[in-house]
Scaffold this motif. Structure first.
Motif, PDB file in Angstrom:
ATOM      1  N   VAL A 124      -4.819   7.030   1.863  1.00  0.00           N
ATOM      2  CA  VAL A 124      -3.754   7.513   2.333  1.00  0.00           C
ATOM      3  C   VAL A 124      -3.480   8.941   2.767  1.00  0.00           C
ATOM      4  O   VAL A 124      -2.807   9.222   3.882  1.00  0.00           O
ATOM      5  N   THR A 125      -4.363   9.877   2.390  1.00  0.00           N
ATOM      6  CA  THR A 125      -4.280  11.287   2.808  1.00  0.00           C
ATOM      7  C   THR A 125      -5.123  11.427   3.922  1.00  0.00           C
ATOM      8  O   THR A 125      -4.820  12.076   4.961  1.00  0.00           O
ATOM      9  N   LEU A 126      -6.131  10.564   4.011  1.00  0.00           N
ATOM     10  CA  LEU A 126      -7.013  10.638   5.400  1.00  0.00           C
ATOM     11  C   LEU A 126      -5.914  10.078   6.671  1.00  0.00           C
ATOM     12  O   LEU A 126      -6.169  10.615   7.639  1.00  0.00           O
ATOM     13  N   SER A 127      -5.174   9.079   6.358  1.00  0.00           N
ATOM     14  CA  SER A 127      -4.381   8.617   7.427  1.00  0.00           C
ATOM     15  C   SER A 127      -3.105   9.572   7.689  1.00  0.00           C
ATOM     16  O   SER A 127      -3.041   9.677   8.811  1.00  0.00           O
ATOM     17  N   VAL A 128      -2.740  10.334   6.885  1.00  0.00           N
ATOM     18  CA  VAL A 128      -1.677  10.778   7.176  1.00  0.00           C
ATOM     19  C   VAL A 128      -1.868  12.402   7.787  1.00  0.00           C
ATOM     20  O   VAL A 128      -1.350  12.865   8.589  1.00  0.00           O
ATOM     21  N   ALA A 129      -2.978  12.683   7.204  1.00  0.00           N
ATOM     22  CA  ALA A 129      -3.712  13.975   7.867  1.00  0.00           C
ATOM     23  C   ALA A 129      -4.338  13.735   9.278  1.00  0.00           C
ATOM     24  O   ALA A 129      -3.809  14.568  10.441  1.00  0.00           O
ATOM     25  N   ALA A 130      -4.887  12.696   9.447  1.00  0.00           N
ATOM     26  CA  ALA A 130      -5.513  12.349  10.888  1.00  0.00           C
ATOM     27  C   ALA A 130      -4.398  11.937  11.877  1.00  0.00           C
ATOM     28  O   ALA A 130      -4.621  12.296  12.995  1.00  0.00           O
TER      29      ALA A 130
END
Length: 351
Positions: A219-225
């Protein structure tokens, strides 16, 4: 008795080897290489808190206008990076040194290369270890008129070769490979997994812990990228170290550390996802390439994580037979707590 001594000797040897590896976090630089008409731009960005003290001091002085320091960095750059095209050495031009925007904790080094040819085999060699530390590696992308591709300079390979006449796409496998290599060299993430799994009891416990960690950091990898949420490395890196210390101490002092461990795995996995994204988010990917990179990199991270779990759990089970059932998790947790505390102090007070 002999078998028992052999098991504990193996445990201590593993802890010594792992401690030596974990005590030196791989310093990762972020790189952009652009090739256009016989000219190559090499642009490197490094996090100053991760570097050896001498390199940090020299780069800081150079970015502040110190001529002698700038010349030292420029000389190190010319020694560390070479470019050959079609069998001929490209000439290094001016070396530019500066900060990465408003982020004072990063420094940039840019080199222009001029080549006599405009096509053929492009060979780039990079080895900054003498200046940036023995455990330094670089992640980035190479862009040519034909397309772009991820590049990695690390302990496995210090050079890359590209045929610039051949269309180069940023394929799924390239990003999957990048994700696998990142997780297997991300010692802080692996140490966190060790702390989570060392007290696991049964298959369901392992599955719930790994699944929760996977979902959270995805989740956080996606929203940050995708640029939806951005948190600076100077905040995320100490938090990652703190999660390692927290779980290790819970292993040592909690009455039932495995109970509801998946909750901590999910919550702290959100923090680690931002750490993963710091690599992918600064590669300059856009549009369809960004989506492909995000999915491929995430799949690679999961594959690398499963590889580690598949190797670690059997070894832990072997060491946990007999008296090791109580001692192995405690020794491993104590080792993790010490290394994590070192990283936490270093990341707070050094950078």
């Amino acid at each position: 008795m002999t078998a028992r001594l052999m098991r504990w000797a193996a445990l201590w040897l593993a802890l010594i080897v792992c401690g030596g590896a974990f005590a030196h976090v791989t310093t990762t630089g972020l790189l952009r290489i652009e090739f256009t008409g016989g000219r190559v731009l090499y642009a490197l960005s490094v996090a100053l808190p991760e570097l050896p003290a001498s390199a940090t001091a020299t780069l800081t002085a150079a970015t502040n206008g110190d001529r002698a320091a700038a010349e030292t960095v420029a000389e190190a750059a010319r020694r560390s990076v070479t470019v050959d095209l079609d069998g001929g050495r490209c000439r290094a031009g001016r070396v530019r040194i500066g900060g990465a925007g408003t982020n004072e904790t990063r420094a940039t080094v840019e080199i222009d290369f001029t080549c006599d040819a405009s096509h053929g085999r492009l060979d780039i060699t990079e080895d900054w270890r003498a200046f940036l530390g023995e455990h330094y590696q670089t992640l980035g992308n190479l862009r040519t008129p034909s397309g772009e591709r991820p590049v990695i300079f690390g302990e496995e390979a210090r050079s890359i070769t590209v045929d610039i006449d051949r269309t180069i796409g940023t394929g799924w496998f390239d990003f999957v490979k990048l994700g696998i290599e990142h997780i297997l060299t991300g010692y802080d993430h692996l140490l966190f997994l060790v702390a989570l799994l060392v007290t696991a009891r049964g298959v369901w416990s392992v599955v719930s812990i790994v699944t929760a960690f996977t979902l959270a950091h995805s989740v956080t990898l996606s929203v940050a990228a995708l640029g939806i949420v951005t948190i600076p490395d100077r905040i995320i890196e100490p938090l990652i170290a703190a999660t390692i210390v927290w779980v290790a101490l819970e292993n040592l002092f909690a009455a039932e550390p495995d109970r509801r461990r998946w909750i901590w795995s999910f919550g702290f996995g959100l923090v680690h996802g931002f750490g993963f994204a710091s690599v992918l988010g600064e590669l300059g990917l856009k549009g369809v390439t960004l989506v492909r990179g995000l999915v491929g990199f995430n799949v690679g991270v999961e594959i690398g994580q499963l590889i580690f779990v598949a190797v670690f759990l059997p070894a832990l089970m072997w060491l946990s037979r007999g008296r090791g059932a109580r001692l192995a998790p405690r020794i491993a947790s104590l080792t993790v707590a010490v290394i994590g505390t070192y990283w936490l102090v270093e990341r707070i007070f050094v950078g």
